[in-house]
Design an enzyme around this catalytic site. Structure first.
Site, PDB file in Angstrom:
ATOM      1  N   LYS A  63      41.562  15.449  54.524  1.00 10.69           N
ATOM      2  CA  LYS A  63      42.546  15.041  53.523  1.00 10.69           C
ATOM      3  C   LYS A  63      43.363  13.837  54.025  1.00 10.69           C
ATOM      4  CE  LYS A  63      43.004  19.768  51.635  1.00 10.69           C
ATOM      5  NZ  LYS A  63      43.978  20.879  51.392  1.00 10.69           N
ATOM      6  N   TYR A  67      40.008  20.214  41.954  1.00 12.30           N
ATOM      7  CA  TYR A  67      41.022  21.269  42.028  1.00 12.30           C
ATOM      8  C   TYR A  67      41.259  21.956  40.680  1.00 12.30           C
ATOM      9  CZ  TYR A  67      42.294  20.241  46.891  1.00 12.30           C
ATOM     10  OH  TYR A  67      42.283  20.113  48.255  1.00 12.30           O
ATOM     11  N   ARG A 101      34.916  27.717  57.118  1.00 14.48           N
ATOM     12  CA  ARG A 101      36.236  28.274  56.776  1.00 14.48           C
ATOM     13  C   ARG A 101      36.914  28.843  58.019  1.00 14.48           C
ATOM     14  NH1 ARG A 101      38.615  27.571  51.689  1.00 14.48           N
ATOM     15  NH2 ARG A 101      39.528  29.653  51.826  1.00 14.48           N
ATOM     16  N   ARG A 103      43.616  23.964  61.408  1.00 17.51           N
ATOM     17  CA  ARG A 103      44.985  24.080  60.878  1.00 17.51           C
ATOM     18  C   ARG A 103      45.926  24.708  61.895  1.00 17.51           C
ATOM     19  NH1 ARG A 103      42.843  26.179  54.990  1.00 17.51           N
ATOM     20  NH2 ARG A 103      42.650  24.153  53.954  1.00 17.51           N
ATOM     21  N   ASN A 108      47.786  20.503  55.019  1.00 17.28           N
ATOM     22  CA  ASN A 108      46.940  21.339  55.880  1.00 17.28           C
ATOM     23  C   ASN A 108      45.602  20.684  56.254  1.00 17.28           C
ATOM     24  OD1 ASN A 108      45.641  21.659  53.455  1.00 17.28           O
ATOM     25  ND2 ASN A 108      45.851  23.891  53.352  1.00 17.28           N
ATOM     26  N   HIS A 119      39.895  20.308  53.617  1.00 18.34           N
ATOM     27  CA  HIS A 119      39.342  21.189  52.591  1.00 18.34           C
ATOM     28  C   HIS A 119      37.988  21.698  53.072  1.00 18.34           C
ATOM     29  CE1 HIS A 119      37.878  22.721  48.756  1.00 18.34           C
ATOM     30  NE2 HIS A 119      36.732  22.120  49.042  1.00 18.34           N
ATOM     31  N   GLU A 173      30.742  21.369  44.446  1.00 16.10           N
ATOM     32  CA  GLU A 173      31.608  20.352  45.055  1.00 16.10           C
ATOM     33  C   GLU A 173      30.780  19.233  45.687  1.00 16.10           C
ATOM     34  OE1 GLU A 173      34.189  22.540  47.697  1.00 16.10           O
ATOM     35  OE2 GLU A 173      35.302  23.444  46.037  1.00 16.10           O
TER      36      GLU A 173
END
Ligand code: IDP
Ligand code: MG
Length: 151
Positions: free
Chosen positions: A9, A49, A85, A102, A112, A115, A126
């Site tokens: 990000k 989103y 993840r 994170r 954070n 993604h 995505e």
């Protein structure tokens, strides 16, 4: 082989953490099959989103992801979605374990850093949203047999 979508990000790019963040996934053994540096449009961010539309943080989230360039990465590997993840850590950095991206680099949920797709189906959608087919490359990696039992 399972695929997932990662986005570094704007805060990750602005803070000079692109290399560190990509390194976490490379080290894990995930294989890069697509990667680009780009400025996301509002339209693209809103599609990405869409599931959060109507939530109190939605507007801020869209403005955050388009506030400066991002690095978008498609990764491939065994359980790529779940593995990524875990490597990213909990949504709220104060709940993210040390050793996760994170948990090591972030403090606030609205900053954070990264993604990661949350399911195989969402990952496919995505990846199709952020990449054209010609921007994705399947390739045999020399060390695949040392990472995948059945490459
Ligand atoms: P995820 O990124 O861990 O999958 P999601 O629940 O899908 O988390 O939320 C998407 C993104 O929206 C988060 O990564 C974070 O940037 C932002 N976000 C989620 N909850 C909040 C919040 O309560 N305040 C501000 N931003 C939030
Ligand atoms: Mg999510």
């Amino acid at each position: 082989m399972e695929r997932t979508l990662i986005i570094v990000k704007p805060d990750g790019v602005q803070r000079g953490l692109v290399g560190d963040i990509i390194n976490r996934f490379e080290r894990r053994g995930l294989r890069i099959v697509g990667m680009k540096f780009m400025q996301a449009s509002r339209e693209l961010a809103e599609k990405h989103y869409a599931v959060h539309q109507g939530k109190p943080f939605y507007e801020g989230l869209v403005n955050y992801i388009i506030s400066s360039p991002v690095v978008v990465i498609a990764l491939e590997g065994t359980n790529a979605v779940a593995a990524s993840r875990k490597t990213v850590g909990a949504t709220r950095p104060n709940e993210a374990e040390a050793g996760t991206i994170r948990g090591d680099y972030a403090l606030e949920v609205g900053r954070n850093l990264v993604h990661a797709s949350d399911s195989v189906d969402n990952a496919a959608a995505e990846i199709a949203l952020w990449f054209t087919a010609s921007e994705l490359t399947s390739w045999p990696r020399n060390n695949d047999p040392w990472i995948f039992e059945k490459p």
